[in-house]
Design a protein around this motif. Sequence first.
Motif, PDB file in Angstrom:
ATOM      1  N   MET A  77       0.877  -1.414  -0.090  1.00 30.26           N
ATOM      2  CA  MET A  77      -0.047  -0.051  -0.192  1.00 30.26           C
ATOM      3  C   MET A  77       0.983   1.345   0.138  1.00 30.26           C
ATOM      4  SD  MET A  77      -3.242  -0.658  -0.017  1.00 30.26           S
ATOM      5  CE  MET A  77      -2.484  -2.007  -1.444  1.00 30.26           C
ATOM      6  N   PHE A  78       2.059   1.209   0.541  1.00 35.53           N
ATOM      7  CA  PHE A  78       2.840   2.252   0.368  1.00 35.53           C
ATOM      8  C   PHE A  78       3.332   2.579  -0.697  1.00 35.53           C
ATOM      9  CE2 PHE A  78       7.524   4.040   0.246  1.00 35.53           C
ATOM     10  CZ  PHE A  78       7.315   4.871   1.201  1.00 35.53           C
ATOM     11  N   LEU A  79       3.636   1.463  -1.644  1.00 36.84           N
ATOM     12  CA  LEU A  79       3.777   1.364  -3.103  1.00 36.84           C
ATOM     13  C   LEU A  79       2.720   2.036  -3.843  1.00 36.84           C
ATOM     14  CD1 LEU A  79       6.091  -1.830  -3.694  1.00 36.84           C
ATOM     15  CD2 LEU A  79       7.006   0.710  -3.502  1.00 36.84           C
ATOM     16  N   PHE A  80       1.779   1.687  -3.609  1.00 43.45           N
ATOM     17  CA  PHE A  80       0.340   1.895  -4.327  1.00 43.45           C
ATOM     18  C   PHE A  80       0.498   3.594  -4.357  1.00 43.45           C
ATOM     19  CE2 PHE A  80      -3.931   2.917  -5.091  1.00 43.45           C
ATOM     20  CZ  PHE A  80      -4.520   1.725  -5.858  1.00 43.45           C
ATOM     21  N   ALA A  81       0.700   4.101  -2.885  1.00 40.42           N
ATOM     22  CA  ALA A  81       0.502   5.508  -2.842  1.00 40.42           C
ATOM     23  C   ALA A  81       1.577   6.493  -3.620  1.00 40.42           C
ATOM     24  CB  ALA A  81       0.719   6.154  -1.302  1.00 40.42           C
ATOM     25  N   GLN A  82       2.624   5.602  -4.290  1.00 39.34           N
ATOM     26  CA  GLN A  82       3.550   6.347  -5.047  1.00 39.34           C
ATOM     27  C   GLN A  82       3.317   6.268  -6.578  1.00 39.34           C
ATOM     28  OE1 GLN A  82       6.040   7.641  -3.163  1.00 39.34           O
ATOM     29  NE2 GLN A  82       4.843   6.425  -1.443  1.00 39.34           N
ATOM     30  N   LEU A  83       2.079   5.560  -6.940  1.00 43.59           N
ATOM     31  CA  LEU A  83       1.829   5.710  -8.254  1.00 43.59           C
ATOM     32  C   LEU A  83       1.083   7.018  -8.804  1.00 43.59           C
ATOM     33  CD1 LEU A  83       0.137   2.109  -8.306  1.00 43.59           C
ATOM     34  CD2 LEU A  83       2.460   2.668  -9.244  1.00 43.59           C
ATOM     35  N   HIS A  84       1.074   7.180  -9.938  1.00 49.87           N
ATOM     36  CA  HIS A  84       0.442   8.499 -10.345  1.00 49.87           C
ATOM     37  C   HIS A  84      -0.976   8.564  -9.945  1.00 49.87           C
ATOM     38  CE1 HIS A  84      -1.030  11.384 -13.379  1.00 49.87           C
ATOM     39  NE2 HIS A  84       0.347  11.874 -13.568  1.00 49.87           N
ATOM     40  N   TYR A  85      -1.296   9.648  -9.604  1.00 52.24           N
ATOM     41  CA  TYR A  85      -2.953   9.845  -9.294  1.00 52.24           C
ATOM     42  C   TYR A  85      -4.022   9.374 -10.230  1.00 52.24           C
ATOM     43  CZ  TYR A  85      -3.663  13.783 -12.651  1.00 52.24           C
ATOM     44  OH  TYR A  85      -3.955  14.450 -13.598  1.00 52.24           O
ATOM     45  N   GLU A  86      -3.450   9.132 -11.428  1.00 56.77           N
ATOM     46  CA  GLU A  86      -4.561   8.597 -12.438  1.00 56.77           C
ATOM     47  C   GLU A  86      -4.684   7.262 -12.251  1.00 56.77           C
ATOM     48  OE1 GLU A  86      -3.687   9.524 -16.632  1.00 56.77           O
ATOM     49  OE2 GLU A  86      -3.788  11.789 -16.154  1.00 56.77           O
TER      50      GLU A  86
END
Length: 564
Positions: A512-521
Amino acid sequence: MGIHDGSGVISSSSSSFCTRFWSSALRAKRLATPAEKAARDNSSHGLSRRLGIFDLILIGIGASIGAGIFVITGTVARDTGPGVTISFILAGASCVINALCYAELASRFPAVVGGAYLYTYSAFNELTAFLVFAQLMLDYHIGAASIARSLANYVITILELFPVFKENIPLWFGHGQDIGGVLSINLLAPILLVLLTIILCWGVGESSAVNSFMTVTKVVIVIFVICVGAFEVDVSNWSPFAPYGIKSIFTGATVVFFAYVGFDAVANSAEESKRPQRDLPIGIITSLIVCILLYVGVSLVITGMVPYKFIGEDAPLAEAFTSKGLKYVTVLISIGAVAGLTTTLLVGLYVQSRLYLGLGRDGLLPSIFAKVNSTHHTPVHSQVWVGVIACVLAGLFNVHVLSHILSVGTLTGYSVVSACVIAIRWRGKTCSQVSSSAWREGVICLIAVVICGFGTGVSYRYDVSLIFLIILLVIAIIASAALWFRQVYEDALGFSCPWVPFLPAICIFFNMFLFAQLHYEAWIRFVVLSVVMVGIYAIYGQYHADPNKEETIIYHRVSEEEAR
């Protein structure tokens, strides 16, 4: 009065629909008995069990090691320095934890295809499993089209080494000719996809042989590149080791994490594995360890050959060897890239068809996807469907513009698999059922870990106060401790993930930490696709799925005899 009666009918109908929807959505698969499982395994309607342990290891390596090993190591090294080696080790360690979760579930559910979807259906419920499938499948479809176009580019690059082809191949055939930014015509990519689809339809033995040959080829080339490059290393280039600080190493780890994804393909080979209980965990863990060693070796070589500030962007490894006068190595790198992309694409198409097969069997998709060819023992209809989608995307669209919404499905699937390990351990389906209150409490703790992981990632991304990060970490630790003290866990037969629930909780938090690093799109894609799939489930899935019909009850808890 008529209006009142009519509204009452509408209200009653609406209430009935909602009741049926939630009743269907919350259904879970029953774990079959060993006798039911044996009957299924001996059925002639299943897939052919022809994959040995070496085949499974090569499937895992083939899915994870693509052309990226010749590119991503150098591009991340520019922003991280020689410390990129630590980034690969950290990301690899995180993937090992994820792989341990996959390995336990693969040994518990050896009978059928499905992977993360299969585990979620049994551990949680039908709707969650359907949503996990949708998120994974979008990643697979876009990824396959993107890889096919990259493969076409590399093939054309090799052909242009011959004078007869140089500058004589039109853009629309291999490199792609853009039309208006969104459309991009590429003829070679669909041709390659058709060839691979035919191989996959022909039989798992034939496709495994192609994957094995290509994977061995690229691994030999990578090892050769590492060995040759080692003689060109200047150790002074490794100093300073972390020129941009520790934070850059952690940031690099979040980037290179996606270089390892693909080991879950081994779990989707369950129904075609000769000895799934023993071989699947070994295949998952071993393939991942090999990938870690290869990535670390390449990152050490490239940062040792060239100062990190001067590493190229487009083809960093090839440029590094060219600068040392070793042009023949760059040709090998191109060949290795073709082999790497071919295996990655082959395994990706293979996994997609097996997932469609699983949903077709369960009734969440039309039954045509569940048909297995009686001669070749492959899901031809599912395989052709997957190939057609990939051909359309790769042949007509510039799929690279969609790359920033990828990895959502992967991180979602990994997180749910980790949660499944915890849930299945405390449910004890063959023993006593966990109480509803304890079940709800456990789910709430898992959700807390998810929220804290995502919140920590967002805080890290936008440089929020350190105090807020500490608070989120403390809450996640408390939730994990509650999972340990408030739940009773049974021992896993077969392969067992250690330190449950703490290790899976760490997986969920970091994913989930990595998920937050993805582009907002990518976040928007997650929400929109989930809403769309809930609608599809409401219209079709809830009425056709039946987790209790005989042909779908093929998942079982491993017996002690099988575990040996």
